[in-house]
Motif scaffolding. Structure first.
Motif, PDB file in Angstrom:
ATOM      1  N   ALA A 201       0.786  -1.159  -0.006  1.00 58.50           N
ATOM      2  CA  ALA A 201       0.112   0.053  -0.150  1.00 58.50           C
ATOM      3  C   ALA A 201       0.847   1.243  -0.012  1.00 58.50           C
ATOM      4  N   ALA A 202       0.307   2.454  -0.014  1.00 55.47           N
ATOM      5  CA  ALA A 202       0.870   3.719   0.021  1.00 55.47           C
ATOM      6  C   ALA A 202       1.263   3.698   1.692  1.00 55.47           C
ATOM      7  N   LEU A 203       2.419   3.569   2.013  1.00 56.01           N
ATOM      8  CA  LEU A 203       2.724   3.578   3.401  1.00 56.01           C
ATOM      9  C   LEU A 203       3.308   4.946   3.660  1.00 56.01           C
ATOM     10  N   LEU A 204       2.873   5.511   4.692  1.00 55.25           N
ATOM     11  CA  LEU A 204       3.207   6.818   5.417  1.00 55.25           C
ATOM     12  C   LEU A 204       4.167   6.640   6.488  1.00 55.25           C
ATOM     13  N   ASP A 205       5.259   6.864   6.512  1.00 55.63           N
ATOM     14  CA  ASP A 205       6.213   6.606   7.447  1.00 55.63           C
ATOM     15  C   ASP A 205       7.025   7.650   8.416  1.00 55.63           C
ATOM     16  N   LEU A 206       6.825   7.428   9.483  1.00 59.32           N
ATOM     17  CA  LEU A 206       7.610   8.531  10.433  1.00 59.32           C
ATOM     18  C   LEU A 206       9.160   8.303  10.188  1.00 59.32           C
ATOM     19  N   SER A 207       9.727   9.452   9.853  1.00 60.14           N
ATOM     20  CA  SER A 207      11.271   9.334   9.523  1.00 60.14           C
ATOM     21  C   SER A 207      11.968   9.672  10.870  1.00 60.14           C
ATOM     22  N   PRO A 208      13.046   9.191  11.015  1.00 62.47           N
ATOM     23  CA  PRO A 208      13.857   9.350  12.245  1.00 62.47           C
ATOM     24  C   PRO A 208      14.929  10.933  12.344  1.00 62.47           C
ATOM     25  N   TYR A 209      14.932  11.505  11.109  1.00 64.14           N
ATOM     26  CA  TYR A 209      15.581  12.406  10.983  1.00 64.14           C
ATOM     27  C   TYR A 209      15.054  13.781  11.624  1.00 64.14           C
ATOM     28  N   TRP A 220       7.917   1.745   9.640  1.00 62.07           N
ATOM     29  CA  TRP A 220       7.264   0.527   8.780  1.00 62.07           C
ATOM     30  C   TRP A 220       8.129  -0.658   8.630  1.00 62.07           C
ATOM     31  N   ARG A 221       9.539  -0.634   8.313  1.00 61.22           N
ATOM     32  CA  ARG A 221      10.501  -1.603   8.518  1.00 61.22           C
ATOM     33  C   ARG A 221      10.608  -2.418   9.632  1.00 61.22           C
ATOM     34  N   VAL A 222      10.571  -1.690  10.537  1.00 66.90           N
ATOM     35  CA  VAL A 222      10.673  -2.223  12.036  1.00 66.90           C
ATOM     36  C   VAL A 222       9.229  -3.010  12.371  1.00 66.90           C
ATOM     37  N   GLN A 227       6.159  -8.484  12.271  1.00 64.08           N
ATOM     38  CA  GLN A 227       5.237  -9.446  11.670  1.00 64.08           C
ATOM     39  C   GLN A 227       5.778 -10.538  10.658  1.00 64.08           C
ATOM     40  N   ASN A 228       7.167 -10.571  10.737  1.00 64.08           N
ATOM     41  CA  ASN A 228       8.061 -11.480   9.855  1.00 64.08           C
ATOM     42  C   ASN A 228       7.819 -11.198   8.427  1.00 64.08           C
ATOM     43  N   ILE A 229       7.704  -9.908   8.117  1.00 64.89           N
ATOM     44  CA  ILE A 229       7.557  -9.310   6.805  1.00 64.89           C
ATOM     45  C   ILE A 229       8.897  -8.410   6.597  1.00 64.89           C
ATOM     46  N   ASP A 230       9.328  -8.617   5.447  1.00 61.82           N
ATOM     47  CA  ASP A 230      10.491  -7.818   4.774  1.00 61.82           C
ATOM     48  C   ASP A 230       9.852  -6.761   3.978  1.00 61.82           C
ATOM     49  N   ILE A 231      10.130  -5.472   4.386  1.00 63.33           N
ATOM     50  CA  ILE A 231       9.435  -4.469   3.501  1.00 63.33           C
ATOM     51  C   ILE A 231      10.333  -4.413   2.256  1.00 63.33           C
ATOM     52  N   ASP A 232      11.596  -5.071   2.020  1.00 59.81           N
ATOM     53  CA  ASP A 232      12.317  -5.047   0.795  1.00 59.81           C
ATOM     54  C   ASP A 232      11.556  -5.919  -0.249  1.00 59.81           C
TER      55      ASP A 232
END
Length: 324
Positions: A201-209, A220-222, A227-232
């Motif tokens: 989906a269109a993932l809206l991600d909170l950046s650490p910067y 989202w990666r973490v 959930q044992n899912i690789d975002i890549d």
């Protein structure tokens, strides 16, 4: 009796006369020496003299005089922008001090911009109505370890148990994090109702910067890794992941149906309960090893007022039953 030597203060020594600056600001504001004189209850000659004094000091013309009207030069416009803002700040600070009620206690509360916008804004009016003798001065920051000079919060709400000497911390809640989006987005993209379809989906991600004061970072990666899912392994052609370090922006985009965000339960639970946001999947992640805290300044002169704010905030979190 000893005398301590004080070096010359170059900043203050270089300051022009405030009386001259006041005359200049009035003349620029009203585009007229005559009207400026009327506004300040002085003579036109006094305004002209003060402005001329300032021009000599700055070694630059500040006005172009055309009959009775005056217009700012390029140098005058630069100086007016800076001096007007400074005068407004001085006037407002003086007014706050002059009109501060003696029977009202002002507490400075320090929290993150997201907590202020998504939690505090929902509840603060009810608190102020129930506690008319307390005024809250809210200051937002992402860096709780380095306080701005002159800012000594009475209460700090953050991810840190230790925000400095003289504060006692009380635990509020663990982080409970789950995907959220608008109901309309789920209707338009029904595949997001499964964990398998969620990453595409269109993932809206909170950046650490720009968020150096955050104790840990869940993006989202973490979250998908839990959930044992690789975002890549997202499908080719999936929408690019949108990143921003402003959580309020992320949530507003989710509300507008622009994608799926990670929702921190204490910040989005009310929006989920009202139906503004929905949880496309039931899975969530609970960070058991970290907490949010409310820290109170122990030596504050207004300890009773601090205790009332603390009890109010903690009561809101005690009543909540976040997902397990």
């Amino acid at each position: 009796m000893s005398h301590r030597h004080v070096d010359p203060d170059t900043l203050l020594l270089k300051m022009p006369s405030l009386r001259a600056v006041k005359a200049f600001v009035a003349a620029a504001k009203y585009a007229s020496f005559t009207r400026a004189a009327e506004a300040l209850c002085v003579s036109q000659a006094a305004i002209s003299r003060q402005v001329r004094e300032l021009e000599i000091y700055l070694d630059a013309p500040l006005f172009v005089r055309a009959g009775r009207a005056v217009e700012l030069t390029a140098e005058g416009a630069v100086f007016f922008d800076a001096s007007q803002i400074s005068f407004v700040n001085i006037a407002q600070a003086a007014e706050r001090i002059r009109n501060a009620p003696t029977d009202t206690q002002v507490l400075t509360v320090c929290c993150s911009p997201a907590f202020s916008a998504l939690w505090l804004s929902r509840h603060i009016q009810a608190f102020l109505a129930d506690h008319p003798d307390i005024r809250l001065n809210v200051i937002t920051t992402q860096n709780f370890q380095t306080k701005e000079p002159g800012v000594e919060p009475d209460i700090v709400i953050s991810k840190f148990a230790n925000v400095g000497a003289g504060y006692k911390a009380f635990p509020l809640c663990h982080d409970v994090i789950y995907p959220v989006c608008s109901a309309d987005y789920v209707k338009r993209h029904p595949g997001v109702a499964t964990l398998e379809g969620l990453p595409d989906a269109a993932l809206l991600d909170l950046s650490p910067y720009g968020r150096a004061g955050v104790a840990e970072h869940v993006d989202w990666r973490v979250w998908l890794a839990f959930q044992n899912i690789d975002i890549d392994e997202r499908l080719p052609g999936s929408p690019p992941v949108f990143q921003a370090n402003d959580y309020t922006l992320i949530i507003n985009m989710a509300l507008a149906g622009q994608g799926i965000a990670l929702g921190w339960d204490q910040l989005v639970a009310d929006k989920v309960a009202s139906g503004q946001l929905v949880k496309p999947v039931p899975e969530h992640v609970t960070l058991r090893n970290s907490l949010h805290y409310l820290a109170c300044k122990e030596d504050a002169a207004n300890q009773q007022a601090c205790a009332r704010v603390k009890e109010w905030v903690m009561s809101k979190f005690t009543r909540r039953q976040p997902p397990r």
